[in-house]
Design an enzyme around this catalytic site. Structure first.
Site, PDB file in Angstrom:
ATOM      1  N   HIS A  38     -14.925  12.126  28.157  1.00  0.00           N
ATOM      2  CA  HIS A  38     -14.211  11.712  29.424  1.00  0.00           C
ATOM      3  C   HIS A  38     -13.802  12.974  30.219  1.00  0.00           C
ATOM      4  O   HIS A  38     -13.073  12.547  31.082  1.00  0.00           O
ATOM      5  CB  HIS A  38     -13.449  10.521  29.057  1.00  0.00           C
ATOM      6  CG  HIS A  38     -13.876   9.542  28.230  1.00  0.00           C
ATOM      7  ND1 HIS A  38     -14.590   8.416  29.167  1.00  0.00           N
ATOM      8  CD2 HIS A  38     -14.097   9.133  26.986  1.00  0.00           C
ATOM      9  CE1 HIS A  38     -15.155   7.473  28.344  1.00  0.00           C
ATOM     10  NE2 HIS A  38     -14.945   8.102  27.064  1.00  0.00           N
ATOM     11  N   LYS A  78       1.662  38.329   7.685  1.00  0.00           N
ATOM     12  CA  LYS A  78       1.204  39.127   6.915  1.00  0.00           C
ATOM     13  C   LYS A  78       1.899  40.576   6.986  1.00  0.00           C
ATOM     14  O   LYS A  78       2.134  41.166   6.064  1.00  0.00           O
ATOM     15  CB  LYS A  78      -0.429  39.257   7.334  1.00  0.00           C
ATOM     16  CG  LYS A  78      -1.132  40.379   6.386  1.00  0.00           C
ATOM     17  CD  LYS A  78      -2.663  40.344   6.728  1.00  0.00           C
ATOM     18  CE  LYS A  78      -3.207  41.431   6.166  1.00  0.00           C
ATOM     19  NZ  LYS A  78      -4.495  41.917   6.439  1.00  0.00           N
ATOM     20  N   GLU A 128     -12.150  36.542  17.060  1.00  0.00           N
ATOM     21  CA  GLU A 128     -11.421  37.839  16.702  1.00  0.00           C
ATOM     22  C   GLU A 128     -12.444  38.486  15.492  1.00  0.00           C
ATOM     23  O   GLU A 128     -12.298  39.589  15.604  1.00  0.00           O
ATOM     24  CB  GLU A 128     -10.244  37.383  15.902  1.00  0.00           C
ATOM     25  CG  GLU A 128      -9.101  38.540  16.069  1.00  0.00           C
ATOM     26  CD  GLU A 128      -7.788  38.130  15.521  1.00  0.00           C
ATOM     27  OE1 GLU A 128      -7.688  37.776  14.403  1.00  0.00           O
ATOM     28  OE2 GLU A 128      -6.707  38.047  16.182  1.00  0.00           O
ATOM     29  N   GLY A 172      -5.901  37.867   8.263  1.00  0.00           N
ATOM     30  CA  GLY A 172      -4.932  37.044   8.791  1.00  0.00           C
ATOM     31  C   GLY A 172      -5.603  35.720   9.057  1.00  0.00           C
ATOM     32  O   GLY A 172      -5.324  34.687   8.615  1.00  0.00           O
ATOM     33  N   ARG A 173      -6.781  35.815   9.549  1.00  0.00           N
ATOM     34  CA  ARG A 173      -7.620  34.536   9.909  1.00  0.00           C
ATOM     35  C   ARG A 173      -8.180  33.916   8.873  1.00  0.00           C
ATOM     36  O   ARG A 173      -8.916  32.833   8.817  1.00  0.00           O
ATOM     37  CB  ARG A 173      -8.525  34.703  11.085  1.00  0.00           C
ATOM     38  CG  ARG A 173      -9.486  35.817  10.917  1.00  0.00           C
ATOM     39  CD  ARG A 173     -10.205  36.400  12.190  1.00  0.00           C
ATOM     40  NE  ARG A 173     -11.001  37.682  12.035  1.00  0.00           N
ATOM     41  CZ  ARG A 173     -10.208  38.829  12.100  1.00  0.00           C
ATOM     42  NH1 ARG A 173      -9.032  38.817  12.071  1.00  0.00           N
ATOM     43  NH2 ARG A 173     -11.268  39.991  11.977  1.00  0.00           N
ATOM     44  N   GLU A 191       6.217  38.022  18.403  1.00  0.00           N
ATOM     45  CA  GLU A 191       6.577  36.807  18.215  1.00  0.00           C
ATOM     46  C   GLU A 191       7.012  35.896  17.288  1.00  0.00           C
ATOM     47  O   GLU A 191       8.196  35.197  17.406  1.00  0.00           O
ATOM     48  CB  GLU A 191       5.064  35.948  18.878  1.00  0.00           C
ATOM     49  CG  GLU A 191       4.504  36.398  20.174  1.00  0.00           C
ATOM     50  CD  GLU A 191       3.619  37.493  19.712  1.00  0.00           C
ATOM     51  OE1 GLU A 191       3.692  38.219  18.868  1.00  0.00           O
ATOM     52  OE2 GLU A 191       2.510  37.486  20.605  1.00  0.00           O
ATOM     53  N   LYS A 240      -0.882  44.300  23.038  1.00  0.00           N
ATOM     54  CA  LYS A 240       0.590  44.029  22.377  1.00  0.00           C
ATOM     55  C   LYS A 240       1.300  45.555  22.732  1.00  0.00           C
ATOM     56  O   LYS A 240       2.548  45.376  23.043  1.00  0.00           O
ATOM     57  CB  LYS A 240       0.302  44.434  20.808  1.00  0.00           C
ATOM     58  CG  LYS A 240       0.008  42.986  20.131  1.00  0.00           C
ATOM     59  CD  LYS A 240      -0.032  43.500  18.797  1.00  0.00           C
ATOM     60  CE  LYS A 240      -0.883  42.297  17.809  1.00  0.00           C
ATOM     61  NZ  LYS A 240      -1.093  42.720  16.685  1.00  0.00           N
TER      62      LYS A 240
HETATM   63  O1  F6P Z   1      -2.678  40.197  16.862  1.00  0.00           O
HETATM   64  C1  F6P Z   1      -3.756  39.605  15.871  1.00  0.00           C
HETATM   65  C2  F6P Z   1      -3.221  39.306  14.615  1.00  0.00           C
HETATM   66  O2  F6P Z   1      -3.146  40.414  13.860  1.00  0.00           O
HETATM   67  C3  F6P Z   1      -4.342  38.297  13.975  1.00  0.00           C
HETATM   68  O3  F6P Z   1      -5.174  38.846  13.269  1.00  0.00           O
HETATM   69  C4  F6P Z   1      -3.375  37.643  12.804  1.00  0.00           C
HETATM   70  O4  F6P Z   1      -3.722  36.438  12.332  1.00  0.00           O
HETATM   71  C5  F6P Z   1      -1.878  37.296  13.775  1.00  0.00           C
HETATM   72  O5  F6P Z   1      -1.865  38.407  14.472  1.00  0.00           O
HETATM   73  C6  F6P Z   1      -0.683  37.397  12.989  1.00  0.00           C
HETATM   74  O6  F6P Z   1      -0.359  38.640  12.373  1.00  0.00           O
HETATM   75  P1  F6P Z   1       0.735  38.512  11.297  1.00  0.00           P
HETATM   76  O7  F6P Z   1       0.481  37.561  10.108  1.00  0.00           O
HETATM   77  O8  F6P Z   1       0.794  39.981  10.671  1.00  0.00           O
HETATM   78  O9  F6P Z   1       2.171  38.051  11.876  1.00  0.00           O
END
Ligand code: F6P
Length: 535
Positions: free
Chosen positions: A371, A196, A340, A254-255, A202, A500
């Site tokens: 199990h 987003k 979240e 995002g979620r 990452e 972060k």
């Molecule tokens: O760090 C949390 C977050 O912002 C989530 O809410 C989101 O889904 C994820 O990181 C990834 O964010 P992006 O889509 O901006 O890379």
């Protein structure tokens, strides 16, 4: 606070009541189950009685859940700490216009959706190719909501998967991208960078790695990249042509984003028609959520059962147990959705919450969990409400006997959790085995199940795209209702920021560019040991 207090009192007064006793009323199962579309939600194996249900519904009325829901659907800026609307539902109700700040946002949503469909078709039909031929593999690079939704959905809808293979890379651990790319051919791989913000460390690190991997083999790696993001500027700076950038607005959390561009990998995997069916299933759930009275409303009831268990009975965790192997990633998806969204410590107005926020959500598909960790659920000292879900029918007609066994296990677990086994029953079993006296009594006590462990069951005919869409929307709205009742903002996530920031500051300490002065003793010790171990 009187309804709240009444519910606390009620929880206290029924805490020693056996749930099984409630079934002395022969209408218990029907009276505490609700149906909507393909779903049956059975919450009769909880300690909720008619009086509790009335109080819970009154609580939803007092918090005016419906008004808040209408505010969400109509584009009001209910994400108040970020000044944003919350319109993920608009992504699956494409025929309905929605206005934000007086502007109809839907023409752009529809146009992007149409471009996604065209692109997905082109990839599937080999019209869009890699530099070595038709696309055989798609790698979605994203994390959190930009990974969990499409990854979970692609597995869930595996029987509909007739496009290129899909892979999902999320972790910054180089092992993840290394192992994923190891068997792929750069000349026939499409990389989708899903972020987003297009700043997530990452994702951007993995995207750069993928670009280098591709550059070693193809002349123009950027041509085999697509981007899903709200930032056209940043995707352009990364070198991705605008024709393969699928944008969305900041009002898609995002979620909550798998319904739009973030779902592109799923659309390529299962095809635009099946993808549209999943949107349809979700839209049907939206309509039900908006129209059904609280006492008949599936998302509201799921939320009320959750609130009853967490806030009033003080059960801190909730196990999500899909008896559906293809929903293996659903617990992880729901973990982000719930934790979240509702893992907050202050209410909308910034005051400390006077009660617990959302529960810890965890789980695994059945029967595997049986199990592994069910022992604790059955006999441990803490009560863990369980949420079972199961399809009446599987996708493998030749393996129907296995599906029957799966369903039998699911039903048996909720029955066992509720019924338990008394000391008398356990003693009789030991007696039959030929034991007597103190040894019989000692052995019997180990075989007692306290019972009265609450569970709900969500039953559906078969995990089709439509049913799947309905399940996810059901849970989204459930989390929304819980947030409204708790008075918190379910749509921000400030709690992820500090870690972060500190990680960014620690990278140069680990590499030795920064001395790490000011860090605590434990962190300094760990850094020193890591540096020594790395030589
Ligand atoms: O760090 C949390 C977050 O912002 C989530 O809410 C989101 O889904 C994820 O990181 C990834 O964010 P992006 O889509 O901006 O890379």
């Amino acid at each position: 606070m009187t309804i709240w207090q009444d519910l606390l009192d009620k929880a206290q007064s029924v805490q020693n009541r056996q749930i099984a006793e409630l079934f002395e009323n022969e209408n218990r199962a029907a009276g505490f189950s609700r149906e909507s579309g393909p779903f049956l939600f059975d919450f009769s194996k909880t300690n909720i009685d008619a009086e509790t249900l009335d109080l819970l519904v009154e609580l939803a009325e007092e918090k005016d859940v419906a008004a808040r829901a209408e505010a969400m659907f109509s584009g009001a800026k209910i994400n108040e700490t970020e000044g944003r609307a919350v319109l993920h539902a608009a992504l699956r109700n494409l025929d309905t216009d929605v206005f934000v700040d007086g502007e109809n946002v839907m023409p752009e949503v529809r146009a992007t959706y149409a471009r996604m469909v065209d692109f997905a078709r082109d990839v599937r039909e080999g019209k869009f190719t890699g530099q070595g031929g038709a696309i055989t593999d798609v790698v979605n690079i994203g994390i959190g909501g930009s990974d969990l939704g499409p990854a979970m959905a692609t597995l869930a809808l595996a029987p509909y998967h007739d496009g290129p293979r899909c892979h999902f890379v999320s972790n910054v651990d180089g092992a993840h991208i290394h192992d994923t790319l190891a068997d792929l051919d750069p000349e026939t791989t499409l990389v989708i960078v899903a972020s987003k913000t297009f700043t997530t460390i990452e994702t951007m690190t993995n995207a750069e790695t993928a670009k280098r991997w591709m550059a070693a083999k193809v002349a123009d790696p950027a041509q085999q990249f697509a981007a899903l993001s709200t930032s056209a500027e940043k995707t352009a700076a990364f070198g991705i042509d605008a024709s393969r950038v699928f944008g969305f607005a900041d009002w898609v959390g995002g979620r909550y984003s798998m319904w739009g561009p973030i779902g592109l990998s799923l659309m390529i995997a299962i095809g635009p028609e099946d993808f549209a069916d999943s949107l349809k299933g979700a839209a049907v759930m939206d309509a039900h959520f908006r129209a059904a009275p609280y006492a008949e409303n599936l998302p509201v009831l799921l939320a009320l059962v959750g609130i009853w268990h967490n806030q009033f009975c003080d059960y801190a965790t909730r196990a999500v147990l899909p008896y559906d192997q293809r929903l293996a990633r659903l617990p992880a998806y729901l973990q982000q959705l719930e934790m979240e969204s509702n893992g907050k410590r202050v209410s909308m107005d910034g005051k400390d919450l006077p009660y617990h926020s959302g529960p810890v959500v965890w789980g695994e598909p059945g029967t595997n969990g049986q199990h592994a960790f069910y022992q604790l659920i059955h006999q441990g000292t803490r009560v863990i409400p369980c949420e079972f879900m199961v399809a009446a029918e599987g996708h493998e007609p030749d393996l129907a006997h296995q599906h029957l066994l799966l369903v039998a296990n699911c039903l048996a677990q909720s029955e066992a959790l509720m019924r338990g086994r008394s000391l008398d029953e356990a003693t009789a079993i030991m007696r039959k085995k030929g034991l007597d006296g103190a040894e019989r009594d000692r052995q019997a006590r180990h075989r007692v199940f306290p019972g009265s462990r609450p569970s709900t069951t969500l039953l559906y005919p078969k995990l089709t795209p439509e049913v799947f869409g309905g399940i996810v929307a059901l849970y989204e709205h459930r989390v929304f209702v819980e947030g409204v009742i708790l008075g918190i903002n379910s749509f921000d996530q400030w709690g992820v920021e500090l870690g972060k920031e500190l990680a960014l500051a620690l990278a140069p300490v680990l590499s030795g560019e920064d001395s790490g002065e000011g860090k605590d003793g434990s962190t300094r010790q760990l850094v020193a040991r890591i540096r020594a171990l790395r030589g």
